[in-house]
Design an enzyme around this catalytic site. Structure first.
Site, mmCIF file in Angstrom:
data_model
loop_
_atom_site.group_PDB
_atom_site.id
_atom_site.type_symbol
_atom_site.label_atom_id
_atom_site.label_comp_id
_atom_site.label_asym_id
_atom_site.label_seq_id
_atom_site.Cartn_x
_atom_site.Cartn_y
_atom_site.Cartn_z
ATOM 1 N N LYS A 1 -1.833 -13.157 15.298
ATOM 2 C CA LYS A 1 -3.256 -12.812 15.294
ATOM 3 C C LYS A 1 -3.911 -13.967 14.097
ATOM 4 O O LYS A 1 -4.933 -14.807 14.606
ATOM 5 C CB LYS A 1 -3.535 -11.598 14.664
ATOM 6 N N THR A 2 -3.296 -14.095 13.065
ATOM 7 C CA THR A 2 -3.426 -15.206 12.133
ATOM 8 C C THR A 2 -3.570 -16.724 12.815
ATOM 9 O O THR A 2 -4.338 -17.209 12.913
ATOM 10 C CB THR A 2 -2.884 -15.028 10.758
ATOM 11 N N LYS B 1 -8.338 -2.389 1.309
ATOM 12 C CA LYS B 1 -8.209 -1.550 2.684
ATOM 13 C C LYS B 1 -8.884 -0.208 2.432
ATOM 14 O O LYS B 1 -9.303 0.664 3.350
ATOM 15 C CB LYS B 1 -6.726 -1.126 2.930
ATOM 16 N N ASP C 1 -9.812 -10.836 9.326
ATOM 17 C CA ASP C 1 -9.318 -9.480 9.330
ATOM 18 C C ASP C 1 -10.400 -8.148 9.537
ATOM 19 O O ASP C 1 -9.792 -7.250 10.306
ATOM 20 C CB ASP C 1 -8.538 -9.154 7.929
ATOM 21 N N SER D 1 1.130 -6.848 12.892
ATOM 22 C CA SER D 1 1.742 -7.795 11.949
ATOM 23 C C SER D 1 3.066 -8.467 12.876
ATOM 24 O O SER D 1 3.449 -7.839 13.894
ATOM 25 C CB SER D 1 2.599 -7.282 11.155
ATOM 26 N N ARG E 1 1.386 -12.374 -1.179
ATOM 27 C CA ARG E 1 0.212 -12.488 -0.648
ATOM 28 C C ARG E 1 -0.714 -13.572 -1.450
ATOM 29 O O ARG E 1 -0.509 -13.770 -2.652
ATOM 30 C CB ARG E 1 -0.645 -11.248 -0.490
ATOM 31 N N HIS F 1 -10.802 -4.155 12.994
ATOM 32 C CA HIS F 1 -9.815 -4.646 12.383
ATOM 33 C C HIS F 1 -9.239 -5.727 13.176
ATOM 34 O O HIS F 1 -8.408 -5.760 14.061
ATOM 35 C CB HIS F 1 -8.558 -3.564 12.180
ATOM 36 N N ARG G 1 0.903 -0.918 0.041
ATOM 37 C CA ARG G 1 -0.063 -0.083 0.013
ATOM 38 C C ARG G 1 0.957 1.315 -0.013
ATOM 39 O O ARG G 1 1.870 1.205 0.321
ATOM 40 C CB ARG G 1 -0.774 -0.029 1.002
#
Length: 663
Positions: A367-368, A326, A382, A363, A447, A345, A181
């Site tokens: 979390k994942t 996003k 997410d 990051s 990704r 988020h 981004r």
């Protein structure tokens, strides 16, 4: 006797002349005439007719449960007319009274006579422009509408350089020069409404632009899209909550972008597509075309622009697909709070008894990994909404990091990378097409985008009851935060607004100190309102529905990075399990100094000595110094938010401040 062509002629005894068995052709004899086994001849009179028999009409679908809405009563011709008028209106330019003349279908698949016929067939659908200001107004723009993944694969491989099918069936693509981004190039129109509603100024991700500049960029994007022979149009939804779903239209120039959004947004059923109508929000992705750097407010050839009044987003100068995902998340951060719905988020999963947990974390915090649990249903990875009815996933897919992906550690993500999945910027073997996930040659930010139903334990539809637990994850490389702390409401708000983790700094010169990172609401780049507004909504919902806040440290213990060691993942999983089961609520607690955390004295399956971090440090003085240093960083970061008042008497703001470190 005639030769068989290879010299092997059969004798009367069934052997060929060279001694090998004779080759026999099996045929049926009917009335002495030889017939083959094939069926009747096809009805088609030409190859084109034959090809047309292969296909039947259908529409892309999202798996749903429950009753379906009935089909619209409009005729197919009338519905298509309205659809094309709507798309034409979306692509309308300020310098022309109407939008371009649009027709459905790929121009490459039509002969000259067919195109000519289609032009006449669709001509009455869209009014002819009164002033032909450019040659693009004299041509037809072909619309490839809500194509399936298979159709988009064909388009990408035929027409887009750098598109390949990998060994598992995923589509590997390149996002061009930008592989992430561009937050500094994102602008939001500041008008009479947004000036007072949005968070502007120090610490805010929202950079302003004016209406005129937006329209200049919009014109540039629309003119670029209208100059193309074909554009891809996706009509899809955001938010699985049926009462609060948002209709979005994405107009793009690349099959890759269309497939990415097909995966990431919620795919309409055929019935929903029949009744789609006018979108609530439209994206114009002209990312292959740069913005004009001499335009006011532009700082580079990239510009991502949001106009909340027009409900439009324009992308110029970047082909990174994550900008669309996003950008829409930012829009939801604006639209949902207006409906008293909290946008978050976070990851979200649900136990078999219906207990829901939210996972927040930047990051590298896990979390994942921690929200993906084979014993629980995945609601989403997410982006979520928390309404009066419960939680709902905003998206219809997942966007997973691929760097160093391996089957053992992330089997669900590994297995989801199959046909229909988009792989961005990965490196693969030229011959076998096997992906090397450790290769960072293009970028470290590789990704995978895939539909959520590719995850075996995904809950469809992606909705759940009110959360019981709100888990804030931090990877504390300073090594002073406890592995788990129970938070009161004010502390939950304080740490939610802070959004802390620590980045590990390792260089060739040796190990340097960890760097504290703060991201408001664990997603500062996407929030639109002041962080305290989201925090106040979170506290209100937690209090109303009896949810408990937890701070879980997945980072270091026994010393900072370079001296201590990372808390073992099995221990963190045991802590998360105890939170899910409710057993941790019944534990004995003691209060820590400085941060005032409530920490349990025992957690099943976790060594008790590591629960209080001071026990694991051999140098107690160094521990206290490091703890004070981190507390100071928290205080300094929070100075940005202290001037913002919540409530009439400012009491809530004072409560949040009091919940921070005291020293």
């Amino acid at each position: 006797m005639a030769s068989s062509g290879n010299g092997n002629v059969a004798n009367g005894n069934g052997t060929a002349r060279n001694g090998l068995p004779a080759i026999h052709t099996h045929k049926k004899h009917v009335n002495g005439i030889c017939h083959d086994d094939s069926g009747p001849t096809v009805k088609a009179k030409t190859i084109d007719e034959l090809h047309s028999l292969q296909k039947k009409k259908s529409a892309p679908t999202t798996p749903v449960t429950g009753s379906q809405t009935p089909f619209a009563t409009l005729s197919e011709q009338e519905r298509q007319k309205q659809q094309l008028q709507s798309i034409s209106a979306s692509l309308a330019s300020l310098t022309r009274e109407t939008g371009p003349k649009v027709v459905k279908g790929d121009p490459a698949k039509k002969s000259e006579s067919q195109v000519h016929h289609d032009h006449h067939h669709h001509h009455h659908h869209v009014a002819t422009p009164t002033i032909a200001v450019s040659d693009s107004a004299l041509k037809f723009t072909h619309v490839l509408y809500n194509l399936s993944p298979a159709e988009l694969y064909e388009q990408a491989i035929k027409y887009e350089k750098g598109s390949f099918i990998t060994s598992t069936g995923a589509l590997a693509t390149l996002s061009g020069a930008k592989t992430g981004r561009s937050p500094r190039d994102k602008r939001i129109v500041k008008d009479d409404v947004t000036e007072n509603e949005l968070w502007w100024g120090k610490g805010s991700p929202n950079i302003e632009m004016d209406e005129h500049t937006f329209m200049v960029n919009r014109e540039r994007a629309v003119d670029y899209l209208n100059s193309l022979d074909k554009v891809f149009v996706n009509d899809q939804f955001l938010n699985w909550d049926p009462e609060n779903k948002i209709k979005v239209r994405i107009v793009s120039a690349r099959a890759y972008h269309s497939l990415f959004m097909h995966n990431m947004c919620i795919r309409p059923t055929p019935e929903e597509l029949e009744n789609f109508g006018t979108p609530d929000f439209t994206i114009y992705n002209a990312g292959q075309f740069p913005c004009n750097r001499y335009t006011h407010y532009m700082t580079s050839s990239t510009s991502i622009d949001l106009n909340l009044a027009r409900r439009e987003m324009v992308i110029l100068g970047t082909q990174y697909a994550g900008e669309m995902k996003k950008g829409l998340f930012s829009v939801m951060h604006y639209l949902m709070p207006k409906r008293q719905i909290l946008s978050l988020h976070s990851g979200c999963n649900m136990g078999r008894d219906g207990d829901v947990a939210l996972f927040f974390g930047l990051s590298g915090t896990g979390k994942t990994t921690l929200s993906t649990d084979h014993n629980r249903f995945l609601i989403g990875d997410d982006e979520h909404c928390w309404s009066d009815k419960g939680v709902s996933n905003i998206e219809g897919g997942c966007y997973a990091k691929c760097i160093d992906l391996c089957q053992e550690k992330e089997p669900d993500i590994w297995n989801a990378i199959r046909f229909g999945t988009v792989l961005e910027n990965v490196v693969f073997d030229e011959h076998s097409r096997e992906v090397d996930y450790s290769d960072k040659s293009v970028t470290e930010n590789t990704r995978a985008s895939y539909p959520i139903e590719y995850i075996p334990n995904a809950k469809l539809p992606c909705v759940g009851p009110h959360p019981k637990n709100v888990i804030l994850l931090a990877c504390d490389a300073f090594g002073v935060l406890p592995p788990v702390s129970k938070l009161n409401l004010a502390q939950t708000m304080y740490h939610f607004i802070s959004g802390y983790t620590a980045l590990v700094a390792g260089t060739e010169d040796g190990i340097k100190e960890p760097t504290a990172t703060f991201s408001a609401c664990f997603g500062a780049a996407f929030i639109m309102l002041h962080p305290t507004k989201y925090a106040a909504m979170l506290a209100e919902k937690m209090e109303k529905h009896g949810a408990t806040g937890w701070l879980v440290n997945t980072g270091w213990s026994g010393g900072r990075y370079g001296y201590g060691s990372r808390i073992k993942l099995p221990y963190t999983r045991k802590i998360i399990d105890a939170i899910h089961s409710g057993s941790l609520l019944n534990a004995e607690y003691k209060k820590t100094e400085i941060f005032g955390f409530e920490i349990p004295t025992e957690v099943e399956g976790v060594p008790s000595e590591i629960l209080d971090p001071i026990n694991t440090w051999s140098d107690k003085k160094a521990y206290n110094e490091t703890l004070l240093k981190l507390a100071g960083l928290f205080k300094k970061n929070f100075e940005t938010f202290t001037n913002h008042k919540i409530g009439k008497d400012n009491k809530l703001t004072e409560e949040i401040l009091a919940a921070g470190p005291v020293f």
